[in-house]
Design a protein around this motif. Structure first.
Motif, PDB file in Angstrom:
ATOM      1  N   GLN A 235      43.986  52.321  87.991  1.00  0.00           N
ATOM      2  CA  GLN A 235      43.925  52.281  89.452  1.00  0.00           C
ATOM      3  C   GLN A 235      45.225  52.799  90.082  1.00  0.00           C
ATOM      4  OE1 GLN A 235      41.040  51.376  91.157  1.00  0.00           O
ATOM      5  NE2 GLN A 235      40.296  51.532  89.047  1.00  0.00           N
ATOM      6  N   ASP A 236      45.079  53.614  91.160  1.00  0.00           N
ATOM      7  CA  ASP A 236      46.211  54.087  91.977  1.00  0.00           C
ATOM      8  C   ASP A 236      47.294  54.742  91.132  1.00  0.00           C
ATOM      9  OD1 ASP A 236      45.050  53.118  94.343  1.00  0.00           O
ATOM     10  OD2 ASP A 236      45.795  51.093  93.906  1.00  0.00           O
ATOM     11  N   LYS A 237      46.887  55.554  90.178  1.00  0.00           N
ATOM     12  CA  LYS A 237      47.852  56.233  89.321  1.00  0.00           C
ATOM     13  C   LYS A 237      48.293  57.559  89.940  1.00  0.00           C
ATOM     14  CE  LYS A 237      48.303  53.453  85.811  1.00  0.00           C
ATOM     15  NZ  LYS A 237      48.034  53.915  84.453  1.00  0.00           N
ATOM     16  N   LYS A 238      49.523  57.956  89.635  1.00  0.00           N
ATOM     17  CA  LYS A 238      50.058  59.225  90.116  1.00  0.00           C
ATOM     18  C   LYS A 238      49.814  60.355  89.122  1.00  0.00           C
ATOM     19  CE  LYS A 238      53.658  57.051  92.916  1.00  0.00           C
ATOM     20  NZ  LYS A 238      55.114  56.940  93.183  1.00  0.00           N
ATOM     21  N   ASP A 239      49.094  60.049  88.059  1.00  0.00           N
ATOM     22  CA  ASP A 239      48.785  61.054  87.044  1.00  0.00           C
ATOM     23  C   ASP A 239      47.288  61.011  86.753  1.00  0.00           C
ATOM     24  OD1 ASP A 239      49.071  63.008  85.172  1.00  0.00           O
ATOM     25  OD2 ASP A 239      50.261  61.837  83.750  1.00  0.00           O
ATOM     26  N   ASP A 240      46.745  62.167  86.375  1.00  0.00           N
ATOM     27  CA  ASP A 240      45.336  62.226  86.002  1.00  0.00           C
ATOM     28  C   ASP A 240      45.120  61.458  84.698  1.00  0.00           C
ATOM     29  OD1 ASP A 240      45.372  63.893  88.107  1.00  0.00           O
ATOM     30  OD2 ASP A 240      44.653  65.662  87.058  1.00  0.00           O
ATOM     31  N   ILE A 241      43.858  61.137  84.425  1.00  0.00           N
ATOM     32  CA  ILE A 241      43.504  60.442  83.193  1.00  0.00           C
ATOM     33  C   ILE A 241      42.297  61.144  82.574  1.00  0.00           C
ATOM     34  CG2 ILE A 241      42.679  58.297  82.151  1.00  0.00           C
ATOM     35  CD1 ILE A 241      44.005  56.819  84.520  1.00  0.00           C
ATOM     36  N   ALA A 242      42.447  61.567  81.319  1.00  0.00           N
ATOM     37  CA  ALA A 242      41.311  62.034  80.535  1.00  0.00           C
ATOM     38  C   ALA A 242      41.072  61.007  79.438  1.00  0.00           C
ATOM     39  CB  ALA A 242      41.589  63.408  79.940  1.00  0.00           C
ATOM     40  N   LEU A 243      39.813  60.673  79.218  1.00  0.00           N
ATOM     41  CA  LEU A 243      39.457  59.614  78.268  1.00  0.00           C
ATOM     42  C   LEU A 243      38.231  60.075  77.498  1.00  0.00           C
ATOM     43  CD1 LEU A 243      40.218  56.661  77.496  1.00  0.00           C
ATOM     44  CD2 LEU A 243      38.637  55.896  79.260  1.00  0.00           C
ATOM     45  N   PHE A 244      38.310  60.003  76.159  1.00  0.00           N
ATOM     46  CA  PHE A 244      37.199  60.453  75.314  1.00  0.00           C
ATOM     47  C   PHE A 244      36.991  59.420  74.215  1.00  0.00           C
ATOM     48  CE2 PHE A 244      35.016  62.708  71.990  1.00  0.00           C
ATOM     49  CZ  PHE A 244      34.183  63.577  72.650  1.00  0.00           C
ATOM     50  N   ALA A 245      35.735  59.024  73.985  1.00  0.00           N
ATOM     51  CA  ALA A 245      35.425  58.039  72.955  1.00  0.00           C
ATOM     52  C   ALA A 245      34.194  58.490  72.170  1.00  0.00           C
ATOM     53  CB  ALA A 245      35.168  56.667  73.583  1.00  0.00           C
ATOM     54  N   PHE A 246      34.216  58.240  70.843  1.00  0.00           N
ATOM     55  CA  PHE A 246      33.027  58.498  70.034  1.00  0.00           C
ATOM     56  C   PHE A 246      32.919  57.427  68.950  1.00  0.00           C
ATOM     57  CE2 PHE A 246      36.371  60.940  67.946  1.00  0.00           C
ATOM     58  CZ  PHE A 246      36.164  60.706  66.591  1.00  0.00           C
ATOM     59  N   ARG A 247      31.689  57.247  68.459  1.00  0.00           N
ATOM     60  CA  ARG A 247      31.411  56.242  67.434  1.00  0.00           C
ATOM     61  C   ARG A 247      30.762  56.930  66.228  1.00  0.00           C
ATOM     62  NH1 ARG A 247      30.670  50.865  68.054  1.00  0.00           N
ATOM     63  NH2 ARG A 247      30.282  51.103  70.302  1.00  0.00           N
ATOM     64  N   ARG A 248      31.170  56.518  65.036  1.00  0.00           N
ATOM     65  CA  ARG A 248      30.537  57.031  63.812  1.00  0.00           C
ATOM     66  C   ARG A 248      29.335  56.148  63.489  1.00  0.00           C
ATOM     67  NH1 ARG A 248      27.822  58.221  60.248  1.00  0.00           N
ATOM     68  NH2 ARG A 248      28.361  58.938  58.155  1.00  0.00           N
ATOM     69  N   ASP A 249      28.127  56.667  63.780  1.00  0.00           N
ATOM     70  CA  ASP A 249      26.896  55.950  63.455  1.00  0.00           C
ATOM     71  C   ASP A 249      26.327  56.489  62.142  1.00  0.00           C
ATOM     72  OD1 ASP A 249      26.973  54.262  65.562  1.00  0.00           O
ATOM     73  OD2 ASP A 249      25.424  55.262  66.738  1.00  0.00           O
ATOM     74  N   ARG A 250      25.281  55.838  61.640  1.00  0.00           N
ATOM     75  CA  ARG A 250      24.670  56.281  60.396  1.00  0.00           C
ATOM     76  C   ARG A 250      23.986  57.633  60.596  1.00  0.00           C
ATOM     77  NH1 ARG A 250      24.765  52.604  56.506  1.00  0.00           N
ATOM     78  NH2 ARG A 250      25.132  50.413  57.073  1.00  0.00           N
ATOM     79  N   LEU A 251      24.039  58.443  59.554  1.00  0.00           N
ATOM     80  CA  LEU A 251      23.336  59.716  59.608  1.00  0.00           C
ATOM     81  C   LEU A 251      21.840  59.486  59.668  1.00  0.00           C
ATOM     82  CD1 LEU A 251      25.280  61.840  56.979  1.00  0.00           C
ATOM     83  CD2 LEU A 251      25.200  62.231  59.434  1.00  0.00           C
ATOM     84  N   VAL A 252      21.170  60.272  60.481  1.00  0.00           N
ATOM     85  CA  VAL A 252      19.720  60.202  60.541  1.00  0.00           C
ATOM     86  C   VAL A 252      19.169  61.147  59.475  1.00  0.00           C
ATOM     87  CG1 VAL A 252      17.678  60.572  61.952  1.00  0.00           C
ATOM     88  CG2 VAL A 252      19.796  59.707  62.994  1.00  0.00           C
ATOM     89  N   PRO A 253      18.466  60.630  58.477  1.00  0.00           N
ATOM     90  CA  PRO A 253      17.983  61.507  57.399  1.00  0.00           C
ATOM     91  C   PRO A 253      16.971  62.532  57.921  1.00  0.00           C
ATOM     92  CG  PRO A 253      16.957  59.344  57.225  1.00  0.00           C
ATOM     93  CD  PRO A 253      18.011  59.231  58.290  1.00  0.00           C
ATOM     94  N   LYS A 254      17.068  63.718  57.356  1.00  0.00           N
ATOM     95  CA  LYS A 254      16.121  64.756  57.740  1.00  0.00           C
ATOM     96  C   LYS A 254      14.742  64.428  57.182  1.00  0.00           C
ATOM     97  CE  LYS A 254      19.527  68.482  57.925  1.00  0.00           C
ATOM     98  NZ  LYS A 254      19.913  69.816  57.402  1.00  0.00           N
ATOM     99  N   VAL A 255      13.708  64.641  57.991  1.00  0.00           N
ATOM    100  CA  VAL A 255      12.328  64.378  57.571  1.00  0.00           C
ATOM    101  C   VAL A 255      11.727  65.676  57.047  1.00  0.00           C
ATOM    102  CG1 VAL A 255      10.054  63.584  58.276  1.00  0.00           C
ATOM    103  CG2 VAL A 255      12.121  62.528  59.246  1.00  0.00           C
ATOM    104  N   THR A 256      11.282  65.649  55.788  1.00  0.00           N
ATOM    105  CA  THR A 256      10.687  66.851  55.203  1.00  0.00           C
ATOM    106  C   THR A 256       9.193  66.866  55.511  1.00  0.00           C
ATOM    107  OG1 THR A 256      12.275  66.786  53.409  1.00  0.00           O
ATOM    108  CG2 THR A 256      10.306  68.133  53.066  1.00  0.00           C
ATOM    109  N   PRO A 257       8.715  67.929  56.180  1.00  0.00           N
ATOM    110  CA  PRO A 257       7.285  67.977  56.525  1.00  0.00           C
ATOM    111  C   PRO A 257       6.411  67.894  55.276  1.00  0.00           C
ATOM    112  CG  PRO A 257       8.531  69.692  57.644  1.00  0.00           C
ATOM    113  CD  PRO A 257       9.436  69.095  56.626  1.00  0.00           C
ATOM    114  N   SER A 258       5.273  67.184  55.360  1.00  0.00           N
ATOM    115  CA  SER A 258       4.364  67.049  54.222  1.00  0.00           C
ATOM    116  C   SER A 258       3.757  68.398  53.864  1.00  0.00           C
ATOM    117  CB  SER A 258       3.241  66.051  54.555  1.00  0.00           C
ATOM    118  OG  SER A 258       2.513  66.498  55.682  1.00  0.00           O
ATOM    119  N   GLY A 259       3.592  68.625  52.526  1.00  0.00           N
ATOM    120  CA  GLY A 259       2.991  69.875  52.062  1.00  0.00           C
ATOM    121  C   GLY A 259       3.991  70.979  51.886  1.00  0.00           C
ATOM    122  N   SER A 260       5.298  70.693  52.225  1.00  0.00           N
ATOM    123  CA  SER A 260       6.255  71.775  52.066  1.00  0.00           C
ATOM    124  C   SER A 260       6.756  71.826  50.645  1.00  0.00           C
ATOM    125  CB  SER A 260       7.434  71.569  53.020  1.00  0.00           C
ATOM    126  OG  SER A 260       8.070  70.338  52.758  1.00  0.00           O
TER     127      SER A 260
END
Length: 517
Positions: free
Chosen positions: A492-517
């Motif tokens: 609040q009421d800062k004399k400087d800009d603020i950049a903020l970046f956040a990320f979370r490491r979630d589980r990989l979503v496994p690729k679904v192989t189409p049936s019959g391939s």
């Protein structure tokens, strides 16, 4: 207080009934308002209770000398400017007259006195008194105008300007005052003496004259006539209106003083308008240089915030960047030193250079070296930049980090919250760089990157601010809620800009192989 041009308030002090009656009669026939006192003590008491423009003072009084009375009148700051005319019923030696004049008298008369001589002497003393009183009044009002001007020119918002101008106008005019001004794109602001600034629709002034005039039924205070002084900073701007009671601008001097204050307010408003437009332009430019959207990766959800400095501060060079490199992700956060439109432009060049170098280079240290060389060649010390660069590999659950003088990443997981131990010189000075450092990034980890505007606080060490931030972050925080809370608590009421970046490491979503391939 300035005595009236006609009918001065005169105190006649004489213990002889006949003499007092004669002098009072002459003065009243001359159009003056006369009060009487018999003794010096009575005279001093009346001077303490009422205002007089002149004292006609007998030298011989029953309780004290007229010389003593004159001396006491002149030694009191409340009555020092009131002229004193000594009158003696008996012949006096030259030395007596000198004594009277040296001890405070402005004139000395000796009986017998002609009526015209008495009135002429009184008028001469009053002329000097009136001129001195007018000069002192003007000096006082000019001092108040100067004080009001300083305050008006030091305001940084339109609300503060309306308040300062209203109080300044009231001080200069010696009456209640109202100031009406219109910020660009905003409602009409009405500042009145002793009241909070309020907002009104611009239509409130529909039909109002665009020039100085008397308004019998002003819409901002119906039924209370006002003299409205109008001023503009330039012909295209909305006018500034200063309203005071009609009697407050009865003379040319009064009108000029209020007009000067109105013009000062108009020029200050013009400066605020220009600054607001420049600030808006810079913000628009800076926002256009930031990523328009973030990649959508199920294994790596992310969020970002950019908070500009307070409205009266200059724009800065804070930025963040996210670029997909196949299965990996390049994430950067940085800050160009300085606070100006130029800093924002350098930030844009740095960000584009980062994206260009990342097309052919995957080593974050090598990318920093190239940006370092670019800044040193084209911008020098005016482009000095801090940057933290990360290459995230969700599949390998690792992150490769290179730092260029920036606040290190903050990582929160089940074991706690800590800053990664990564250091390196800032960009633009050509110093050698340590190799990148690889860290494990297990599932559930939250990584927070920020610029120093979030953790810097006036009067506190940067380390203290960083520690406060560390204790405010946990691995199970919702990232959007976390970023909003951090900006509310730290930004609040800062004399400087603020950049903020956040990320979370979630589980990989496994690729679904189409049936019959």
């Amino acid at each position: 207080m300035t005595p009236p041009a006609e009918g001065a308030r005169i105190l006649v002090v004489d213990d002889t009934v006949t003499s007092r009656y004669v002098r009072v009669s002459w003065l009243r026939r001359g159009g003056h308002h006369v009060s009487e006192a018999v003794t010096g003590g009575e005279a001093l008491a009346k001077l303490g209770e009422h205002e007089f423009d002149l004292v006609l003072l007998d030298v011989d009084l029953p309780d004290m000398s007229g010389y003593d009375v004159a001396e006491r009148i002149k030694s009191d700051p409340r009555t020092a400017a009131v002229p004193v005319v000594h009158v003696s019923a008996a012949f006096r030696e030259t030395e007596d007259r000198i004594t009277g004049l040296n001890r405070g008298a402005d004139a000395y008369l000796t009986e017998p006195i002609e009526p015209r001589e008495l009135l002429a002497t009184v008028e001469a003393a009053l002329r000097y008194y009136r001129a001195r009183a007018l000069a002192e009044r003007l000096a006082d009002r000019l001092a108040k105008l100067t004080s009001a001007t300083l305050r008006i020119n030091s305001t940084t918002t339109f609300h503060a300007l309306a308040e300062a101008a209203a109080e300044g106008a009231a001080s200069v005019a010696g009456t209640p005052a109202t100031v009406l001004l219109s910020p660009p794109g905003g409602p009409l602001l009405v500042g009145s003496t002793g009241a909070a600034v309020r907002s009104e629709p611009a239509s409130l002034l529909d039909g109002m004259p665009a020039h100085t005039s008397t308004v019998l039924d002003p819409p901002w205070e119906p039924g209370v006539p006002a003299s409205v002084v109008v001023a503009r900073g330039n012909p295209r701007s909305a006018p500034i209106r200063v309203a005071v009671p009609p009697g407050a601008v009865a003379t040319e001097e009064d009108r000029n003083l209020v007009l000067q204050l109105a013009q000062t307010t108009a020029l200050a408003a013009e400066g605020l308008r220009a600054y607001a437009e420049e600030h808006t332009l810079a913000l628009t430019l800076q926002n256009s240089l930031l990523p328009r959207r973030l990649p959508t990766l199920p294994a790596l959800p992310m969020t970002a915030r950019y908070e500009p400095a307070s409205a009266h501060a200059e724009i800065g060079g804070d930025f963040y960047e996210v670029t997909e490199l196949g299965d990996r992700l390049l994430i950067a956060i940085g800050d160009v030193t300085g606070h100006s439109l130029a800093a924002a432009l350098v930030m844009g060049e740095v960000r584009h250079a980062l994206r260009a170098y990342a097309v052919h280079e995957t080593d974050p240290v090598e990318i920093l070296r190239r940006i370092d060389a670019m800044i040193g060649k084209f911008h020098g010390v005016r482009g000095l930049t801090t940057m933290c660069l990360m290459v995230v590999d969700p599949a390998e659950e690792t992150v490769l980090v290179a730092n260029g003088g920036h606040i290190p990443p903050l990582v929160a997981d089940a074991s706690g919250t800590r800053y990664l131990d990564v250091r390196g010189p800032l960009l633009g000075i050509g110093l050698a760089r340590p190799p990148a450092t690889e860290f494990a990034l297990p599932v559930g980890s939250v990584v927070l990157l920020t610029t120093d505007g979030l953790v810097e606080h006036s009067g506190a060490d940067l380390d203290e601010g960083m520690e406060r931030l560390r204790t405010a972050v946990a691995h199970d925080d919702d990232m959007d809620v976390l970023c909003d809370r951090l900006l509310a608590d730290f930004g609040q009421d800062k004399k400087d800009d603020i950049a903020l970046f956040a990320f979370r490491r979630d589980r990989l979503v496994p690729k679904v192989t189409p049936s019959g391939s």
